[in-house]
Design an enzyme around this catalytic site. Structure first.
Site, mmCIF file in Angstrom:
data_model
loop_
_atom_site.group_PDB
_atom_site.id
_atom_site.type_symbol
_atom_site.label_atom_id
_atom_site.label_comp_id
_atom_site.label_asym_id
_atom_site.label_seq_id
_atom_site.Cartn_x
_atom_site.Cartn_y
_atom_site.Cartn_z
ATOM 1 N N LYS A 139 45.090 39.592 38.181
ATOM 2 C CA LYS A 139 46.300 38.750 37.399
ATOM 3 C C LYS A 139 45.555 37.692 36.816
ATOM 4 O O LYS A 139 44.854 36.942 37.246
ATOM 5 C CB LYS A 139 47.405 38.303 38.457
ATOM 6 C CG LYS A 139 48.107 39.319 38.937
ATOM 7 C CD LYS A 139 49.245 38.819 40.085
ATOM 8 C CE LYS A 139 50.434 38.139 39.420
ATOM 9 N NZ LYS A 139 51.221 37.817 40.507
ATOM 10 N N ILE A 140 45.800 37.556 35.441
ATOM 11 C CA ILE A 140 45.141 36.620 34.356
ATOM 12 C C ILE A 140 46.498 36.035 33.615
ATOM 13 O O ILE A 140 47.187 36.801 33.086
ATOM 14 C CB ILE A 140 44.184 37.260 33.455
ATOM 15 C CG1 ILE A 140 43.056 37.660 34.359
ATOM 16 C CG2 ILE A 140 43.727 36.045 32.479
ATOM 17 C CD1 ILE A 140 42.004 38.322 33.409
#
Length: 367
Positions: A139-140
């Protein structure tokens, strides 16, 4: 008895659970949710991990061992979270093998890096290598600085779950970052069919912020718009997605084997008790999307949720009308999205601080 979650799945919505713990993994609960509740993916965050660590004893032995090795708090967090995600990926493997797009487990980069592109890239690489499973997602956050990190991750073949998307404008930037990453991966000779991404568009927080402002305005016209902004925002996001997948740029990538970056409806637990508790599931049903739910929302939908068919396609005009009405009563939507992103990053960091403090206490007990 009607299997409402099966109906949701049959409508093309991938049901993901917004929770993961070692207890769910080791007791077989996650496997049961896959079997009985049609769960085909898992997302997690530092707050979820903090709760899991503080509420049980299943992490004690690993923490004790790491403390004995002289590990600092950052290493302990890294080891226990990547182990849970790796084991979650193992349980999800049959789903992954049968679908490819699903059977996924997400893990977040360190939130203090949300405004540092290079550090985010390095964190994503480290997490991807440590989990070492093809069905993992890193997750970014969709900050300005995060966009380049998304491109870099995709270009290297890292599966990316883009998180903290609030505005359609930023979502367009996210989609562009994904396509740019795919183009770079193609040019580098990578197999595009092995690269996957989802774009997590946050829903409920939009109504929370807009409703607060509508209440402050106080007119009947303003109050009548409560509870309408979040779904309208998501509908506009989906219209933007449809534009992108109809573009020549996308078609060239698809011909090269690329997978679409599926829209993911996140933050779908209802915050206002006056609203139906399945609002952000029922009103966002459309094929080839993901809805990641807290267990409370999952159970609510299983009990009384409704699938009324495709509630999203072709609704961009209606959604824009809602936005025009919101602007007409004095809602500054660009400011709403600015505040939500700033608060989102701040909550992201506080969530991490909570995890650090929880693990530090655990380490002190095991020392």
């Amino acid at each position: 008895m009607t299997d409402r979650l099966q109906a949701l799945s049959d409508a093309g919505v991938s049901i993901w659970l917004d929770d993961l713990s070692r207890e769910r993994i080791e007791t077989g609960n996650l496997a049961e949710l896959i079997k009985d509740k049609h769960v085909v993916g898992v997302t997690t965050n530092p707050t979820i991990f903090a709760g899991a660590i503080s509420e049980g004893e299943r992490y004690d032995e690993q923490v004790r061992k790491l403390v004995a090795e002289g590990a600092d708090v950052d290493r302990v967090i890294f080891e226990i979270t990547t182990e849970d995600v790796r084991n979650g990926c193992e349980i999800m493997t049959p789903v992954y093998e049968s679908t490819k797009a699903d059977g996924r487990v997400s893990i977040e980069v360190e939130p203090d890096l949300a405004n540092d592109t290079e550090a985010t890239i390095a964190s994503a690489q480290r997490l991807w290598q440590a989990v070492d499973r093809p069905n993992a997602y890193v997750k970014i956050p969709a900050t300005e600085e995060g966009l380049s990190a998304i491109t870099a991750g995709i270009a290297e073949g890292i599966n990316v779950n883009v998180t903290l998307i609030f505005s359609v404008e930023r979502y367009r930037g996210v989609m562009d970052a994904y396509l740019t990453g795919l183009e770079q991966a193609r040019d580098a000779g990578l197999d595009l069919s092995r690269i996957f991404s989802v774009a997590s568009f946050f829903v409920s927080r939009v109504d929370t912020e807009v409703d607060k402002r509508l209440e402050a305005i106080g007119t009947d016209e303003a109050k009548a718009l409560r509870g309408k902004a979040a779904v309208a925002n998501a509908l506009l996001a989906y219209a933007a997605y449809e534009e992108v997948i109809a573009s020549d740029r996308w078609k060239q990538l698809a011909e090269a084997g690329a997978n679409p970056q599926r829209p993911l409806w996140a933050s779908t637990g209802v915050k206002n008790p006056d609203y139906p508790d399945t609002l952000y599931v029922t009103d966002l049903v459309v094929a080839d999307t993901v809805n990641t739910m807290p267990e409370k929302t999952l159970d609510a939908f299983a009990d009384h949720g409704e699938v009324k068919g495709d509630m999203v396609t072709g609704k961009g005009g209606e959604a824009q009308a809602v936005f025009d009405q919101l602007a007409g009563v004095g809602i500054d939507l660009p400011d709403v999205f600015r505040v939500l992103e700033e608060e989102g990053v701040d909550k992201f960091k506080k969530s991490w601080d909570e995890l650090v403090e929880t693990v530090r206490k655990q380490m002190e007990q095991e020392a």
